[in-house]
Structure formats: C-alpha cells, structure tokens
Design an enzyme around this catalytic site. Structure first.
Site, PDB file in Angstrom:
ATOM      1  N   THR A 138      -4.777   4.735   0.201  1.00  0.00           N
ATOM      2  CA  THR A 138      -5.297   5.491  -0.318  1.00  0.00           C
ATOM      3  C   THR A 138      -6.595   5.383  -0.861  1.00  0.00           C
ATOM      4  O   THR A 138      -6.272   3.825  -0.138  1.00  0.00           O
ATOM      5  CB  THR A 138      -4.077   5.466  -2.005  1.00  0.00           C
ATOM      6  OG1 THR A 138      -5.248   5.188  -2.917  1.00  0.00           O
ATOM      7  CG2 THR A 138      -3.596   4.162  -1.961  1.00  0.00           C
ATOM      8  N   ASP A 139      -7.438   5.480  -1.305  1.00  0.00           N
ATOM      9  CA  ASP A 139      -9.176   4.891  -1.457  1.00  0.00           C
ATOM     10  C   ASP A 139      -8.561   3.955  -3.046  1.00  0.00           C
ATOM     11  O   ASP A 139      -8.856   3.421  -3.293  1.00  0.00           O
ATOM     12  CB  ASP A 139      -9.869   5.903  -2.399  1.00  0.00           C
ATOM     13  CG  ASP A 139      -9.496   6.488  -3.467  1.00  0.00           C
ATOM     14  OD1 ASP A 139      -7.981   6.838  -3.951  1.00  0.00           O
ATOM     15  OD2 ASP A 139      -9.944   8.055  -3.642  1.00  0.00           O
ATOM     16  N   GLU A 140      -7.176   3.759  -3.923  1.00  0.00           N
ATOM     17  CA  GLU A 140      -7.095   3.175  -4.517  1.00  0.00           C
ATOM     18  C   GLU A 140      -7.136   2.216  -4.665  1.00  0.00           C
ATOM     19  O   GLU A 140      -7.588   0.904  -5.551  1.00  0.00           O
ATOM     20  CB  GLU A 140      -5.898   3.674  -5.438  1.00  0.00           C
ATOM     21  CG  GLU A 140      -5.785   5.149  -5.478  1.00  0.00           C
ATOM     22  CD  GLU A 140      -4.899   5.118  -7.135  1.00  0.00           C
ATOM     23  OE1 GLU A 140      -4.560   4.105  -7.500  1.00  0.00           O
ATOM     24  OE2 GLU A 140      -4.287   6.548  -7.121  1.00  0.00           O
ATOM     25  N   TYR A 163       0.939  -0.494  -7.911  1.00  0.00           N
ATOM     26  CA  TYR A 163       0.923   0.992  -6.646  1.00  0.00           C
ATOM     27  C   TYR A 163      -0.026   0.423  -6.077  1.00  0.00           C
ATOM     28  O   TYR A 163       0.113   0.427  -4.665  1.00  0.00           O
ATOM     29  CB  TYR A 163       0.791   2.618  -7.218  1.00  0.00           C
ATOM     30  CG  TYR A 163       0.397   3.682  -6.327  1.00  0.00           C
ATOM     31  CD1 TYR A 163       0.960   3.543  -4.905  1.00  0.00           C
ATOM     32  CD2 TYR A 163      -1.186   3.710  -6.267  1.00  0.00           C
ATOM     33  CE1 TYR A 163       0.601   4.511  -3.735  1.00  0.00           C
ATOM     34  CE2 TYR A 163      -1.899   4.749  -5.266  1.00  0.00           C
ATOM     35  CZ  TYR A 163      -0.456   5.171  -3.919  1.00  0.00           C
ATOM     36  OH  TYR A 163      -0.979   6.426  -3.170  1.00  0.00           O
ATOM     37  N   LYS A 167       0.354  -0.229  -1.683  1.00  0.00           N
ATOM     38  CA  LYS A 167      -0.068   0.678  -0.531  1.00  0.00           C
ATOM     39  C   LYS A 167      -1.363  -0.857   0.249  1.00  0.00           C
ATOM     40  O   LYS A 167      -1.126  -1.044   1.246  1.00  0.00           O
ATOM     41  CB  LYS A 167      -1.675   1.207  -0.959  1.00  0.00           C
ATOM     42  CG  LYS A 167      -0.057   2.532  -1.219  1.00  0.00           C
ATOM     43  CD  LYS A 167       0.332   3.253  -0.525  1.00  0.00           C
ATOM     44  CE  LYS A 167      -0.749   4.148   0.612  1.00  0.00           C
ATOM     45  NZ  LYS A 167       1.029   5.027   1.426  1.00  0.00           N
TER      46      LYS A 167
HETATM   47  N1  LIG Z   1      -0.729  12.531  -3.098  1.00  0.00           N
HETATM   48  C1  LIG Z   1      -2.109  12.136  -3.110  1.00  0.00           C
HETATM   49  O1  LIG Z   1      -3.292  11.996  -3.823  1.00  0.00           O
HETATM   50  C2  LIG Z   1      -2.563  11.142  -2.358  1.00  0.00           C
HETATM   51  C3  LIG Z   1      -4.136  10.484  -2.561  1.00  0.00           C
HETATM   52  C4  LIG Z   1      -4.023   9.375  -0.824  1.00  0.00           C
HETATM   53  C5  LIG Z   1      -2.532   8.934  -0.684  1.00  0.00           C
HETATM   54  N2  LIG Z   1      -2.297   9.528  -0.542  1.00  0.00           N
HETATM   55  C6  LIG Z   1      -0.812   8.668  -0.470  1.00  0.00           C
HETATM   56  O2  LIG Z   1      -0.026   9.947   0.933  1.00  0.00           O
HETATM   57  C7  LIG Z   1       1.032   9.353   1.085  1.00  0.00           C
HETATM   58  C8  LIG Z   1       1.957  10.516   0.759  1.00  0.00           C
HETATM   59  O3  LIG Z   1       1.447  10.883  -0.733  1.00  0.00           O
HETATM   60  P1  LIG Z   1       2.475  12.500  -1.939  1.00  0.00           P
HETATM   61  O4  LIG Z   1       1.498  12.602  -2.923  1.00  0.00           O
HETATM   62  O5  LIG Z   1       1.997  13.021  -0.846  1.00  0.00           O
HETATM   63  O6  LIG Z   1       3.279  11.502  -2.024  1.00  0.00           O
HETATM   64  P2  LIG Z   1       4.849  12.318  -2.539  1.00  0.00           P
HETATM   65  O7  LIG Z   1       5.692  11.840  -3.518  1.00  0.00           O
HETATM   66  O8  LIG Z   1       4.410  13.584  -3.087  1.00  0.00           O
HETATM   67  O9  LIG Z   1       6.057  12.131  -1.542  1.00  0.00           O
HETATM   68  C9  LIG Z   1       6.197  10.483  -0.743  1.00  0.00           C
HETATM   69  C10 LIG Z   1       7.327  11.031   0.205  1.00  0.00           C
HETATM   70  O10 LIG Z   1       8.606  10.047  -0.132  1.00  0.00           O
HETATM   71  C11 LIG Z   1       9.489  10.274   0.292  1.00  0.00           C
HETATM   72  N3  LIG Z   1       9.744   8.675   0.131  1.00  0.00           N
HETATM   73  C12 LIG Z   1      10.109   7.524  -1.242  1.00  0.00           C
HETATM   74  N4  LIG Z   1      10.665   6.874  -0.953  1.00  0.00           N
HETATM   75  C13 LIG Z   1      11.539   6.798   0.545  1.00  0.00           C
HETATM   76  C14 LIG Z   1      11.800   5.988   1.170  1.00  0.00           C
HETATM   77  N5  LIG Z   1      11.810   4.891   0.858  1.00  0.00           N
HETATM   78  N6  LIG Z   1      12.142   6.422   2.330  1.00  0.00           N
HETATM   79  C15 LIG Z   1      11.912   7.755   2.608  1.00  0.00           C
HETATM   80  N7  LIG Z   1      11.128   8.323   2.006  1.00  0.00           N
HETATM   81  C16 LIG Z   1      11.080   8.335   1.124  1.00  0.00           C
HETATM   82  C17 LIG Z   1       9.881  11.011  -0.954  1.00  0.00           C
HETATM   83  O11 LIG Z   1      11.741  11.215  -1.113  1.00  0.00           O
HETATM   84  C18 LIG Z   1       8.571  11.820  -0.926  1.00  0.00           C
HETATM   85  O12 LIG Z   1       9.531  13.132  -0.097  1.00  0.00           O
HETATM   86  C19 LIG Z   1       1.408   8.284   0.146  1.00  0.00           C
HETATM   87  O13 LIG Z   1       2.097   7.505   1.173  1.00  0.00           O
HETATM   88  C20 LIG Z   1      -0.058   8.041  -0.644  1.00  0.00           C
HETATM   89  O14 LIG Z   1       0.396   6.888  -0.608  1.00  0.00           O
HETATM   90  C21 LIG Z   1      -1.093  10.309  -1.106  1.00  0.00           C
END
Ligand SMILES: NC(=O)c1ccc[n+]([C@@H]2O[C@H](COP(=O)([O-])OP(=O)(O)OC[C@H]3O[C@@H](n4cnc5c(N)ncnc54)[C@H](O)[C@@H]3O)[C@@H](O)[C@H]2O)c1
Length: 336
Positions: A138-140, A163, A167
């Site tokens: 993430t950009d965070e 968080y 990350k």
């Molecule tokens: N949503 C955003 O805007 C955003 C932006 C930048 C980066 N990200 C990164 O992208 C990735 C996905 O984000 P998202 O928004 O889809 O998240 P989300 O919370 O919607 O999905 C996360 C998934 O991971 C699974 N999970 C959680 N803990 C787990 C574990 N211990 N073992 C196996 N599975 C597990 C959950 O069941 C869920 O399906 C993350 O790594 C997040 O940091 C998200």
C-alpha cells in the site's frame, strides 16, 4: 506451466484479480488460499468457482505446514500475495492480528517459497528458474503528505498506523529475501481502491449503505483528508503487468492520478443516488461529521510514472464512470 498461489483471493482486490487473471491466462493454474475472515467472502469467487484451473483452499497464511503442503501438492511456482488485515480503524483497536497476519504471514509464505524454489542463496532449483513472488502493498507505508507532492518509489517509509507499519514491515521482509537470497520478488504499492466487492466497512460502501438505509453518513473530522482513488480493475491490471513484466527486486507504485477528499466522495455518491434512486430531499442531508480517526493521515497521492513508463501500464477507468458503476453494483447488493 505457471501454478500461482494467490493469497487473500476471497477479499476485495483478490477476487477481482482472480477473475481477471483466469480470463487473461486460461493456461495457468490458480490456487487461492484464504482464511475467510470477516473480510473474505467465498461468494466473491462465484464467477470462477467452476473454472477447471481454479482451486480454493480455506486456511491461514501463518500456518506453515499448510503452506508447505499447498506448495508441494500444487507444485506452486509463483505467488501473488494479497492476504492481509486491511482496515486501518481495526488496526487501531486490535493491532495484534495485523502483526500476526501481515508480518508473520508474509514471512511464512516467503520462507516456504524460498525453500521450495531455491537450493541456497542465489541458486534456483531446476524448474523454478522463473519463479516469482509478488507482494501487494500500500501507499500508506510512505506516511502522509501535505497539500502538495507525490509518493515515489524513493519516498522514505514513514508508516503512521499499526496497519501501515505492519505492511511496511512485510515490504522490508520481501526486500530482504531479494537482497539476501536472490529471490525473484516484486513489490507493488497502491493507492486507495474502489469498485465492486469491497467490504461494507470501508468508506465508499459505508456512504452508499448508510445513505440507502436513511441513516447518518459518517465522515471523519472535517472531511478534508485526501486519497488517490484507483478503480480496482486498474489495480488488478497493474498487478498483472508488474507480475509479467516487472524487474526482479523492483518496487512499482500504482495510482489513479485521481485525488478526492472525503467530502468530494460523499457528495459525488449522494448526487448519483439522487439521480438513480431519488427520494424526498437529497441524500447529502444525511452527511454527518464524526470524531476524526486517531492519527489520521492527511493526504496520499501516487506518482505512478515508473510503472507507466517502464512497464506500459496506465489507469483506464475515469472516476465518474468508475464511481457510477460502483454505486450501481452496491445498489444491487443492498437489494438482496
Ligand atoms: N483496499 C485498498 O484500497 C488497498 C490499497 C492498497 C493495497 N491494498 C492491499 O491489497 C491487499 C488486499 O486488500 P483488500 O482491500 O482486498 O483486503 P480485504 O480485507 O478485502 O481482503 C483480505 C483477504 O485476506 C484474507 N485473509 C486475512 N487474513 C488471512 C490469513 N491470515 N490467511 C489467509 N487469508 C487471510 C481475508 O479473508 C480476505 O479475503 C492487502 O494486502 C492490502 O494491504 C489494499
């Protein structure tokens, strides 16, 4: 033949990514490992569940023996790692699980991959010469910006929430496996995503859900916090491009050149709802300002020129059309 382990594939971005990859790469095999926490939903994968090249495993990325069995059983030769605890607010109230999943989970996957793919540092086993570990971040991790400036891949890390700290830690572990063991890694740091299948707890689904329920729409502080919003399919295309064309050991920032503050987002959604599902008075009347998030970062914005210039990726979705599609998707969902 590529046999790709996708972690977190039942979540928001993961499920959109699995759909895209199965369509684009029908000859690859995909294994999704997801714990189905409160944030994961197996129904997010209903479009692909019957695909011949798709397997779902319900389990924890921190469970080393399970991860080892998956690598052996499915002959995993690539990983795209998205599983994470992802909600900043939850990391403020319950940081422990963020450290467990995001830090220890990433370490477990990397270390199993290293031992499965490589004999020793910088020596890949036969058949694993192309093996790659792509870590979605993430950009965070870069902290917060003032009114101007953009995050580049050179911006020093300065995570401010549990968080983003978890990350950032996971990014550092990935980086170390590249430098110490010569693992073929890529890190992508993306801005805020929006689109179908995002969990109800996040800003955009919350605004839509509260608006439709006739409840107060909560906006933190004075609503001036700025995020760079990227349509989820654009992010997924960026991951696909970085996975196939990225240079080992490199980091790619992915962003939408689309800065909006929370007031803009809430107003835009209310205007769309006023048009699509009118009621007496505007949905905007439900907007309410609530106590700000502790340590709330003011602004995030990405300079995506590296992935654009070096790998030829570009965001395709225009915010007006992307947010309209998103609102329409949630209108269907909340009808159910
Ligand atoms: N949503 C955003 O805007 C955003 C932006 C930048 C980066 N990200 C990164 O992208 C990735 C996905 O984000 P998202 O928004 O889809 O998240 P989300 O919370 O919607 O999905 C996360 C998934 O991971 C699974 N999970 C959680 N803990 C787990 C574990 N211990 N073992 C196996 N599975 C597990 C959950 O069941 C869920 O399906 C993350 O790594 C997040 O940091 C998200």
């Amino acid at each position: 033949m590529k046999s790709i382990l996708i972690t977190g594939g039942a979540g928001f971005i993961g499920s959109n990514l699995v759909e895209l990859l199965i369509e684009k790469h029908p000859t690859y095999k995909f294994v999704v490992l997801d714990l189905l926490t409160y944030a994961g939903d197996i129904h997010n994968l209903k479009k692909v569940q019957n695909a011949k090249n798709f397997t779902f495993v319900n389990g924890n990325i921190c469970d080393r023996s399970l991860v080892e069995r998956i690598f052996q059983h499915y002959y995993i030769n690539n990983v795209i790692h998205l599983a994470a605890e992802s909600h900043v607010d939850n990391s403020i109230t319950d940081p422990g699980v963020f450290i467990e999943t995001n830090v220890k989970g990433t370490f477990t996957l990397l270390d199993v991959a290293y031992k499965y793919w490589m004999d020793k540092p910088f020596q890949l086993k036969n058949g694993f010469e192309e093996s790659r570990f792509l870590h979605v971040s993430t950009d965070e991790v870069y902290g917060t910006l003032g009114k101007t400036g953009l995050f580049t891949e050179q911006t020093p890390y300065a995570p401010n929430s549990p968080y983003s700290a978890s990350k950032a830690s996971s990014d550092f572990i990935v980086r170390s496996y590249h430098h110490t063991y010569g693992m073929n890694t890529i890190i992508t740091n993306c801005s805020n995503n929006y689109g179908p299948k995002q969990h109800d707890e996040k800003l955009i689904p919350t605004v839509i859900r509260k608006a439709l329920a006739g409840e107060q729409i909560p906006i933190y502080g004075d609503g001036s916090n700025v995020r760079d919003w990227l349509y989820v399919k654009d992010h997924c295309n960026g991951i696909d491009v970085a996975f196939h064309k990225g240079v080992s050991g490199q980091v790619y920032n992915i962003g939408g050149k689309n800065e909006q503050n929370n007031n803009d987002i809430a107003a835009k959604i209310c205007e769309l709802l006023d048009k699509i599902q009118p009621k007496e008075g505007s949905y905007k009347n439900q907007i309410t300002y609530v106590t700000d998030r502790a340590g709330h970062d003011f602004r995030y914005a990405i300079d995506a020129s590296k992935i654009e210039n070096e790998l030829g990726w570009e965001a395709q979705e225009d915010f007006d059309s992307g947010i309209e599609k998103t609102v329409k998707w949630y209108l269907e969902k909340y009808k159910e």
